[in-house]
Design a protein around this motif. Structure first.
Motif, PDB file in Angstrom:
ATOM      1  N   LYS A 187       0.838  -1.203   0.000  1.00 11.32           N
ATOM      2  CA  LYS A 187       0.000   0.000   0.000  1.00 11.32           C
ATOM      3  C   LYS A 187       0.876   1.259   0.000  1.00 11.32           C
ATOM      4  O   LYS A 187       0.494   2.288  -0.572  1.00 11.32           O
ATOM      5  N   SER A 188       2.062   1.131   0.618  1.00  6.07           N
ATOM      6  CA  SER A 188       3.006   2.254   0.653  1.00  6.07           C
ATOM      7  C   SER A 188       3.933   2.254  -0.553  1.00  6.07           C
ATOM      8  O   SER A 188       4.976   2.912  -0.547  1.00  6.07           O
ATOM      9  N   HIS A 189       3.591   1.405  -1.571  1.00  2.64           N
ATOM     10  CA  HIS A 189       4.227   1.443  -2.892  1.00  2.64           C
ATOM     11  C   HIS A 189       5.551   0.693  -2.990  1.00  2.64           C
ATOM     12  O   HIS A 189       6.312   0.914  -3.925  1.00  2.64           O
ATOM     13  N   ASP A 191       7.330  -3.304  -2.779  1.00  2.00           N
ATOM     14  CA  ASP A 191       7.293  -4.760  -2.599  1.00  2.00           C
ATOM     15  C   ASP A 191       8.727  -5.240  -2.528  1.00  2.00           C
ATOM     16  O   ASP A 191       9.548  -4.901  -3.399  1.00  2.00           O
ATOM     17  N   PHE A 192       9.042  -6.022  -1.512  1.00  2.00           N
ATOM     18  CA  PHE A 192      10.423  -6.427  -1.270  1.00  2.00           C
ATOM     19  C   PHE A 192      10.536  -7.940  -1.266  1.00  2.00           C
ATOM     20  O   PHE A 192       9.787  -8.617  -0.568  1.00  2.00           O
ATOM     21  N   ALA A 193      11.438  -8.466  -2.071  1.00  2.00           N
ATOM     22  CA  ALA A 193      11.709  -9.908  -2.100  1.00  2.00           C
ATOM     23  C   ALA A 193      13.221 -10.104  -2.026  1.00  2.00           C
ATOM     24  O   ALA A 193      13.997  -9.184  -2.314  1.00  2.00           O
ATOM     25  N   VAL A 194      13.639 -11.320  -1.645  1.00  2.00           N
ATOM     26  CA  VAL A 194      15.069 -11.585  -1.533  1.00  2.00           C
ATOM     27  C   VAL A 194      15.419 -12.884  -2.245  1.00  2.00           C
ATOM     28  O   VAL A 194      14.641 -13.834  -2.272  1.00  2.00           O
ATOM     29  N   GLY A 195      16.612 -12.889  -2.822  1.00  2.00           N
ATOM     30  CA  GLY A 195      17.120 -14.090  -3.466  1.00  2.00           C
ATOM     31  C   GLY A 195      16.670 -14.208  -4.905  1.00  2.00           C
ATOM     32  O   GLY A 195      15.523 -13.902  -5.228  1.00  2.00           O
ATOM     33  N   TYR A 196      17.589 -14.676  -5.742  1.00  2.00           N
ATOM     34  CA  TYR A 196      17.279 -14.788  -7.170  1.00  2.00           C
ATOM     35  C   TYR A 196      16.961 -16.221  -7.587  1.00  2.00           C
ATOM     36  O   TYR A 196      16.435 -16.460  -8.659  1.00  2.00           O
ATOM     37  N   LYS A 197      17.248 -17.173  -6.698  1.00  2.00           N
ATOM     38  CA  LYS A 197      16.922 -18.566  -6.988  1.00  2.00           C
ATOM     39  C   LYS A 197      15.434 -18.790  -6.752  1.00  2.00           C
ATOM     40  O   LYS A 197      14.844 -18.202  -5.840  1.00  2.00           O
ATOM     41  N   GLN A 198      14.821 -19.613  -7.584  1.00  2.00           N
ATOM     42  CA  GLN A 198      13.382 -19.875  -7.473  1.00  2.00           C
ATOM     43  C   GLN A 198      13.012 -20.272  -6.051  1.00  2.00           C
ATOM     44  O   GLN A 198      13.681 -21.069  -5.411  1.00  2.00           O
ATOM     45  N   GLN A 199      11.917 -19.694  -5.577  1.00  2.00           N
ATOM     46  CA  GLN A 199      11.393 -20.040  -4.259  1.00  2.00           C
ATOM     47  C   GLN A 199       9.960 -20.530  -4.413  1.00  2.00           C
ATOM     48  O   GLN A 199       9.105 -19.797  -4.905  1.00  2.00           O
ATOM     49  N   ASP A 200       9.708 -21.765  -4.032  1.00  2.00           N
ATOM     50  CA  ASP A 200       8.356 -22.321  -4.053  1.00  2.00           C
ATOM     51  C   ASP A 200       7.767 -22.180  -2.659  1.00  2.00           C
ATOM     52  O   ASP A 200       8.312 -22.725  -1.684  1.00  2.00           O
ATOM     53  N   ILE A 201       6.678 -21.439  -2.546  1.00  2.00           N
ATOM     54  CA  ILE A 201       6.090 -21.205  -1.234  1.00  2.00           C
ATOM     55  C   ILE A 201       4.664 -21.742  -1.178  1.00  2.00           C
ATOM     56  O   ILE A 201       4.007 -21.910  -2.210  1.00  2.00           O
ATOM     57  N   THR A 202       4.212 -22.017   0.015  1.00  2.00           N
ATOM     58  CA  THR A 202       2.876 -22.571   0.226  1.00  2.00           C
ATOM     59  C   THR A 202       2.173 -21.779   1.318  1.00  2.00           C
ATOM     60  O   THR A 202       2.812 -21.151   2.159  1.00  2.00           O
ATOM     61  N   PHE A 203       0.850 -21.825   1.276  1.00  5.34           N
ATOM     62  CA  PHE A 203       0.030 -21.088   2.232  1.00  5.34           C
ATOM     63  C   PHE A 203      -1.128 -21.970   2.674  1.00  5.34           C
ATOM     64  O   PHE A 203      -1.518 -22.910   1.979  1.00  5.34           O
ATOM     65  N   VAL A 204      -1.701 -21.600   3.810  1.00  8.48           N
ATOM     66  CA  VAL A 204      -2.956 -22.228   4.233  1.00  8.48           C
ATOM     67  C   VAL A 204      -3.780 -21.164   4.937  1.00  8.48           C
ATOM     68  O   VAL A 204      -3.281 -20.446   5.808  1.00  8.48           O
ATOM     69  N   TYR A 205      -5.027 -21.032   4.519  1.00  8.81           N
ATOM     70  CA  TYR A 205      -5.934 -20.047   5.112  1.00  8.81           C
ATOM     71  C   TYR A 205      -6.339 -20.524   6.501  1.00  8.81           C
ATOM     72  O   TYR A 205      -6.511 -21.714   6.749  1.00  8.81           O
ATOM     73  N   SER A 236       6.544 -16.053  -4.636  1.00  7.77           N
ATOM     74  CA  SER A 236       6.291 -14.896  -3.781  1.00  7.77           C
ATOM     75  C   SER A 236       5.620 -13.769  -4.551  1.00  7.77           C
ATOM     76  O   SER A 236       4.797 -13.025  -4.010  1.00  7.77           O
ATOM     77  N   SER A 237       5.948 -13.650  -5.848  1.00  4.88           N
ATOM     78  CA  SER A 237       5.340 -12.589  -6.656  1.00  4.88           C
ATOM     79  C   SER A 237       3.835 -12.793  -6.804  1.00  4.88           C
ATOM     80  O   SER A 237       3.078 -11.817  -6.916  1.00  4.88           O
ATOM     81  N   THR A 238       3.377 -14.044  -6.766  1.00 12.85           N
ATOM     82  CA  THR A 238       1.941 -14.323  -6.883  1.00 12.85           C
ATOM     83  C   THR A 238       1.198 -13.704  -5.701  1.00 12.85           C
ATOM     84  O   THR A 238       0.162 -13.042  -5.880  1.00 12.85           O
ATOM     85  N   PHE A 239       1.724 -13.896  -4.512  1.00 14.56           N
ATOM     86  CA  PHE A 239       1.098 -13.351  -3.308  1.00 14.56           C
ATOM     87  C   PHE A 239       1.062 -11.824  -3.371  1.00 14.56           C
ATOM     88  O   PHE A 239       0.041 -11.184  -3.117  1.00 14.56           O
ATOM     89  N   SER A 240       2.202 -11.240  -3.746  1.00 17.20           N
ATOM     90  CA  SER A 240       2.277  -9.781  -3.843  1.00 17.20           C
ATOM     91  C   SER A 240       1.301  -9.240  -4.873  1.00 17.20           C
ATOM     92  O   SER A 240       0.619  -8.230  -4.645  1.00 17.20           O
ATOM     93  N   ASN A 241       1.230  -9.908  -6.011  1.00 18.82           N
ATOM     94  CA  ASN A 241       0.331  -9.451  -7.074  1.00 18.82           C
ATOM     95  C   ASN A 241      -1.129  -9.480  -6.626  1.00 18.82           C
ATOM     96  O   ASN A 241      -1.914  -8.576  -6.950  1.00 18.82           O
ATOM     97  N   ARG A 254       9.056  -2.726  -7.167  1.00 20.05           N
ATOM     98  CA  ARG A 254       9.332  -4.099  -6.722  1.00 20.05           C
ATOM     99  C   ARG A 254      10.843  -4.288  -6.645  1.00 20.05           C
ATOM    100  O   ARG A 254      11.531  -4.206  -7.656  1.00 20.05           O
ATOM    101  N   ILE A 255      11.332  -4.528  -5.444  1.00 24.32           N
ATOM    102  CA  ILE A 255      12.766  -4.666  -5.215  1.00 24.32           C
ATOM    103  C   ILE A 255      13.089  -6.118  -4.890  1.00 24.32           C
ATOM    104  O   ILE A 255      12.506  -6.704  -3.979  1.00 24.32           O
ATOM    105  N   THR A 256      14.008  -6.705  -5.650  1.00 24.24           N
ATOM    106  CA  THR A 256      14.516  -8.035  -5.328  1.00 24.24           C
ATOM    107  C   THR A 256      15.985  -7.885  -4.968  1.00 24.24           C
ATOM    108  O   THR A 256      16.796  -7.487  -5.806  1.00 24.24           O
ATOM    109  N   ALA A 257      16.309  -8.184  -3.731  1.00 26.84           N
ATOM    110  CA  ALA A 257      17.670  -7.993  -3.234  1.00 26.84           C
ATOM    111  C   ALA A 257      18.368  -9.339  -3.058  1.00 26.84           C
ATOM    112  O   ALA A 257      17.713 -10.360  -2.838  1.00 26.84           O
TER     113      ALA A 257
END
Length: 331
Positions: A187-189, A191-205, A236-241, A254-257
């Motif tokens: 909301k404050s404009h 988005d921050f992500a880290v690492g350039y290697k693919q990251q597979d993430i999972t969620f549960v509501y 991670s980009s899916t969640f941010s989007n 969108r910053i990837t460090a």
């Protein structure tokens, strides 16, 4: 009437477990600390009880005369200034509670322990990533994960305790504060992500975790462990989007460090936390969590043995969460 004790009842997951227990008509006891907020525990049917998990003597006094069919142990800490506090609260607190339940000869039908996927650590990280399975050897890389694993392993040594362990991946939903910080950042404009290697993430509501809790109470097999996710794998980009979409697509950077930048940031965060005496989300555990690349997990046992079926996928869950944050003036 079924009687249930829910520890950590004022917390994010615990408050939702309380709501579901009330819907089912259970006599619902919410274990809280004196300092706990009861903002999400307003139903007059709730029976409150203050429990001190650091003292078996006090626990005995507090629980004497009570009986429960189900105990759901959701109490614990995810962030601490002193790493030793994870063991003291998450591991020893669980031991003290179980010791007292058994000393009082309480006829508990199911003891459901809320653990975490974090007990597994960074494993199966050779690409293509594979699902983490119950048969894999845990290698926790955080103090939090180690404390949860120690509690699990201790439960294995207890005789005559009908315990079931749930290991959810990243739990999100209304009232949750860590993922909320991401929404606040977007909301404050930024988005921050880290690492350039693919990251597979999972969620549960959160309500799917609650679903699994009551399935475990009803049909869980003693000693079994169940991973919980929504059954999908994301980036991670899916969640941010999705967050950005629900916020009305504000402009953003969108910053990837690289990982080393995160190491510096969390080191400074940890240092400031010790100086100020305030727990910060940017700590050593957070570094290990964010650098981990594989968060896939196998939920087939939960589906087959409990009848667990996740009902809320990420897009719908983010929509509900952001709406709640807006409605409650968090965003």
């Amino acid at each position: 009437m079924v009687k249930i004790l829910i520890t950590g009842a004022s917390g994010f997951i615990g408050s939702f477990i309380v709501e579901e227990a009330l819907k089912r008509g259970y006599e619902t006891w919410a274990a809280v600390r004196k300092s706990s907020s009861r903002a999400f525990l307003q139903d007059p049917r709730i029976h409150f009880i203050e429990l001190n998990f650091s003292s078996e003597e006090q626990l005995t006094s507090q629980l004497t005369g009570l009986q429960f069919d189900y105990v759901v142990h959701a109490a614990g800490v995810t962030k601490c200034l002193d790493p030793n506090d994870f063991h003291r609260i998450n591991t020893e607190g669980t031991q003290h509670l179980v010791h007292v339940l058994q000393a009082l000869q309480m006829p508990v039908k199911r003891f459901v322990y809320i653990s975490s996927l974090s007990i597994m650590g960074a494993i199966r990280e050779e690409q293509p990533y594979q699902e983490i399975r119950e048969s894999d050897e845990p290698r926790p890389n955080t103090a939090y994960g180690r404390s949860k694993l120690e509690a699990e392993q201790w439960l294995d040594t207890v005789e005559d305790l009908p315990y079931i362990i749930l290991r959810p991946t990243g739990v999100y939903g209304p009232r949750e504060r860590d993922y909320f910080m991401m929404a606040k950042s977007i909301k404050s404009h930024t988005d921050f992500a880290v690492g350039y290697k693919q990251q597979d993430i999972t969620f549960v509501y959160v309500t799917d975790v609650v679903q699994a809790v009551f399935l475990a109470c009803e049909k869980g097999v003693t000693g079994r462990r169940y991973f919980l996710s929504d059954g999908e794998v994301y980036q991670s980009s899916t969640f941010s989007n999705l967050i950005r979409k629900e916020l009305g697509n504000p402009w953003w950077i969108r910053i990837t460090a690289p990982i080393w930048v995160l190491r510096v940031v969390t080191f400074i965060g940890e240092y400031i936390g010790h100086l100020t005496g305030k727990v910060t989300a940017l700590n050593n555990d957070k570094y290990n969590i964010m650098r981990q690349r594989n968060w896939r997990c196998d939920i087939k046992p939960a589906r087959q043995e409990l009848g667990y079926e996740p009902k809320v996928k990420l897009e719908e869950g983010v929509r509900r969460s952001i709406k709640w944050y807006k409605d409650n003036k968090w965003l």
